[in-house]
Design a protein around this motif. Sequence first.
Motif, PDB file in Angstrom:
ATOM      1  N   VAL A 113     -14.826  15.965   7.459  1.00  0.00           N
ATOM      2  CA  VAL A 113     -14.911  15.100   8.631  1.00  0.00           C
ATOM      3  C   VAL A 113     -16.354  14.961   9.091  1.00  0.00           C
ATOM      4  O   VAL A 113     -16.884  13.855   9.253  1.00  0.00           O
ATOM      5  N   ASP A 114     -17.023  16.098   9.284  1.00  0.00           N
ATOM      6  CA  ASP A 114     -18.400  16.063   9.779  1.00  0.00           C
ATOM      7  C   ASP A 114     -19.356  15.447   8.764  1.00  0.00           C
ATOM      8  O   ASP A 114     -20.379  14.862   9.143  1.00  0.00           O
ATOM      9  N   ALA A 115     -19.040  15.565   7.483  1.00  0.00           N
ATOM     10  CA  ALA A 115     -19.891  14.953   6.462  1.00  0.00           C
ATOM     11  C   ALA A 115     -19.900  13.434   6.606  1.00  0.00           C
ATOM     12  O   ALA A 115     -20.957  12.796   6.552  1.00  0.00           O
ATOM     13  N   ASN A 116     -18.723  12.835   6.794  1.00  0.00           N
ATOM     14  CA  ASN A 116     -18.675  11.383   7.009  1.00  0.00           C
ATOM     15  C   ASN A 116     -19.448  10.989   8.260  1.00  0.00           C
ATOM     16  O   ASN A 116     -20.226  10.025   8.268  1.00  0.00           O
ATOM     17  N   LEU A 117     -19.235  11.744   9.339  1.00  0.00           N
ATOM     18  CA  LEU A 117     -19.906  11.427  10.598  1.00  0.00           C
ATOM     19  C   LEU A 117     -21.420  11.572  10.473  1.00  0.00           C
ATOM     20  O   LEU A 117     -22.176  10.770  11.047  1.00  0.00           O
ATOM     21  N   ALA A 118     -21.880  12.570   9.718  1.00  0.00           N
ATOM     22  CA  ALA A 118     -23.313  12.766   9.532  1.00  0.00           C
ATOM     23  C   ALA A 118     -23.960  11.598   8.800  1.00  0.00           C
ATOM     24  O   ALA A 118     -25.151  11.321   8.973  1.00  0.00           O
ATOM     25  N   LEU A 119     -23.169  10.901   7.991  1.00  0.00           N
ATOM     26  CA  LEU A 119     -23.661   9.717   7.279  1.00  0.00           C
ATOM     27  C   LEU A 119     -23.540   8.447   8.118  1.00  0.00           C
ATOM     28  O   LEU A 119     -23.869   7.359   7.643  1.00  0.00           O
ATOM     29  N   GLY A 120     -23.034   8.593   9.335  1.00  0.00           N
ATOM     30  CA  GLY A 120     -22.843   7.430  10.197  1.00  0.00           C
ATOM     31  C   GLY A 120     -21.662   6.579   9.787  1.00  0.00           C
ATOM     32  O   GLY A 120     -21.626   5.375  10.079  1.00  0.00           O
ATOM     33  N   LEU A 121     -20.683   7.205   9.148  1.00  0.00           N
ATOM     34  CA  LEU A 121     -19.531   6.485   8.612  1.00  0.00           C
ATOM     35  C   LEU A 121     -18.262   6.928   9.308  1.00  0.00           C
ATOM     36  O   LEU A 121     -18.192   8.028   9.873  1.00  0.00           O
ATOM     37  N   PRO A 122     -17.210   6.106   9.278  1.00  0.00           N
ATOM     38  CA  PRO A 122     -15.940   6.503   9.890  1.00  0.00           C
ATOM     39  C   PRO A 122     -15.312   7.684   9.169  1.00  0.00           C
ATOM     40  O   PRO A 122     -15.507   7.860   7.961  1.00  0.00           O
ATOM     41  N   VAL A 123     -14.554   8.479   9.892  1.00  0.00           N
ATOM     42  CA  VAL A 123     -13.816   9.588   9.291  1.00  0.00           C
ATOM     43  C   VAL A 123     -12.764   9.048   8.330  1.00  0.00           C
ATOM     44  O   VAL A 123     -12.554   9.592   7.242  1.00  0.00           O
ATOM     45  N   ASP A 124     -12.112   7.952   8.702  1.00  0.00           N
ATOM     46  CA  ASP A 124     -11.085   7.348   7.855  1.00  0.00           C
ATOM     47  C   ASP A 124     -11.084   5.853   8.108  1.00  0.00           C
ATOM     48  O   ASP A 124     -10.708   5.399   9.191  1.00  0.00           O
ATOM     49  N   ALA A 125     -11.523   5.085   7.119  1.00  0.00           N
ATOM     50  CA  ALA A 125     -11.630   3.630   7.258  1.00  0.00           C
ATOM     51  C   ALA A 125     -10.543   2.897   6.489  1.00  0.00           C
ATOM     52  O   ALA A 125     -10.626   1.676   6.303  1.00  0.00           O
ATOM     53  N   ARG A 126      -9.512   3.602   6.071  1.00  0.00           N
ATOM     54  CA  ARG A 126      -8.483   2.958   5.252  1.00  0.00           C
ATOM     55  C   ARG A 126      -7.606   2.022   6.077  1.00  0.00           C
ATOM     56  O   ARG A 126      -7.361   2.257   7.259  1.00  0.00           O
ATOM     57  N   GLU A 127      -7.130   0.983   5.410  1.00  0.00           N
ATOM     58  CA  GLU A 127      -6.277  -0.031   6.041  1.00  0.00           C
ATOM     59  C   GLU A 127      -5.088  -0.245   5.109  1.00  0.00           C
ATOM     60  O   GLU A 127      -5.225  -0.222   3.888  1.00  0.00           O
ATOM     61  N   TYR A 128      -3.894  -0.414   5.693  1.00  0.00           N
ATOM     62  CA  TYR A 128      -2.662  -0.397   4.905  1.00  0.00           C
ATOM     63  C   TYR A 128      -1.907  -1.718   4.903  1.00  0.00           C
ATOM     64  O   TYR A 128      -0.761  -1.769   4.488  1.00  0.00           O
ATOM     65  N   GLY A 129      -2.566  -2.788   5.335  1.00  0.00           N
ATOM     66  CA  GLY A 129      -1.912  -4.085   5.317  1.00  0.00           C
ATOM     67  C   GLY A 129      -1.533  -4.522   3.914  1.00  0.00           C
ATOM     68  O   GLY A 129      -0.481  -5.131   3.706  1.00  0.00           O
ATOM     69  N   ALA A 130      -2.387  -4.211   2.928  1.00  0.00           N
ATOM     70  CA  ALA A 130      -2.090  -4.595   1.543  1.00  0.00           C
ATOM     71  C   ALA A 130      -0.833  -3.889   1.046  1.00  0.00           C
ATOM     72  O   ALA A 130       0.023  -4.502   0.399  1.00  0.00           O
ATOM     73  N   ALA A 131      -0.713  -2.599   1.351  1.00  0.00           N
ATOM     74  CA  ALA A 131       0.480  -1.863   0.921  1.00  0.00           C
ATOM     75  C   ALA A 131       1.734  -2.447   1.541  1.00  0.00           C
ATOM     76  O   ALA A 131       2.763  -2.619   0.869  1.00  0.00           O
ATOM     77  N   ALA A 132       1.663  -2.771   2.825  1.00  0.00           N
ATOM     78  CA  ALA A 132       2.821  -3.363   3.507  1.00  0.00           C
ATOM     79  C   ALA A 132       3.189  -4.697   2.879  1.00  0.00           C
ATOM     80  O   ALA A 132       4.378  -5.001   2.668  1.00  0.00           O
ATOM     81  N   GLY A 133       2.191  -5.513   2.546  1.00  0.00           N
ATOM     82  CA  GLY A 133       2.455  -6.805   1.919  1.00  0.00           C
ATOM     83  C   GLY A 133       3.095  -6.665   0.553  1.00  0.00           C
ATOM     84  O   GLY A 133       3.990  -7.436   0.189  1.00  0.00           O
ATOM     85  N   ILE A 134       2.638  -5.674  -0.223  1.00  0.00           N
ATOM     86  CA  ILE A 134       3.212  -5.439  -1.541  1.00  0.00           C
ATOM     87  C   ILE A 134       4.670  -5.002  -1.419  1.00  0.00           C
ATOM     88  O   ILE A 134       5.554  -5.512  -2.127  1.00  0.00           O
TER      89      ILE A 134
END
Length: 202
Positions: A113-134
Amino acid sequence: MERVVEVRLPTAHGVFLAVGYLDRRNGIEQVALVHGEVAGQAALTRVHSECLTGDAFASTHCECGGQLSAALEAIVAEGSGILVYLQGHEGRGIGLLAKLRAMKLQEDGLDTVDANLALGLPVDAREYGAAAGILQDLGVRSVRLLSNNPRKREALTRHGVTVTEQVPLLMPPGTENIRYLRTKRERLDHDLPHLEGIPGLS
């Protein structure tokens, strides 16, 4: 989601129908592996985030490769089910190179978690709209979700997927990934009860 192609795909785990999709929103190509008849209620389903290091290179830093194999085996044993393999999810959505940089920071002592934050990135940027559509395109009205992540269940629910059951997908931890798994349990809410009381890994 545009269905582009269907082809029989024999694997070490069993025979699947590979259904290829194009996400018209962003141009990302996606695939679902379908075994047996899945249209209707309570299809056993794994929504798997791509992980090159785990899935292809069998890295022991994470449990992704083991989960991928176990999910395919569970689907075949069930007699029917779906594995949706989501590209664009590498490193919880931050991309391959950023994930490798985050892994380097974990070597230096930060958790995932802290590694992502240290890079200035979100902890979790995943989005599941594609899975729902499939799943909708495949005629799936509800799923039994192979996952330890309640946030994934919540995300799919927000996209209109009814999750009737969350089915654990627990992999034996090892010395290389126990800290990572404990961080997922403690900071990302994953259901990982098997981590308690493991000799030599406390």
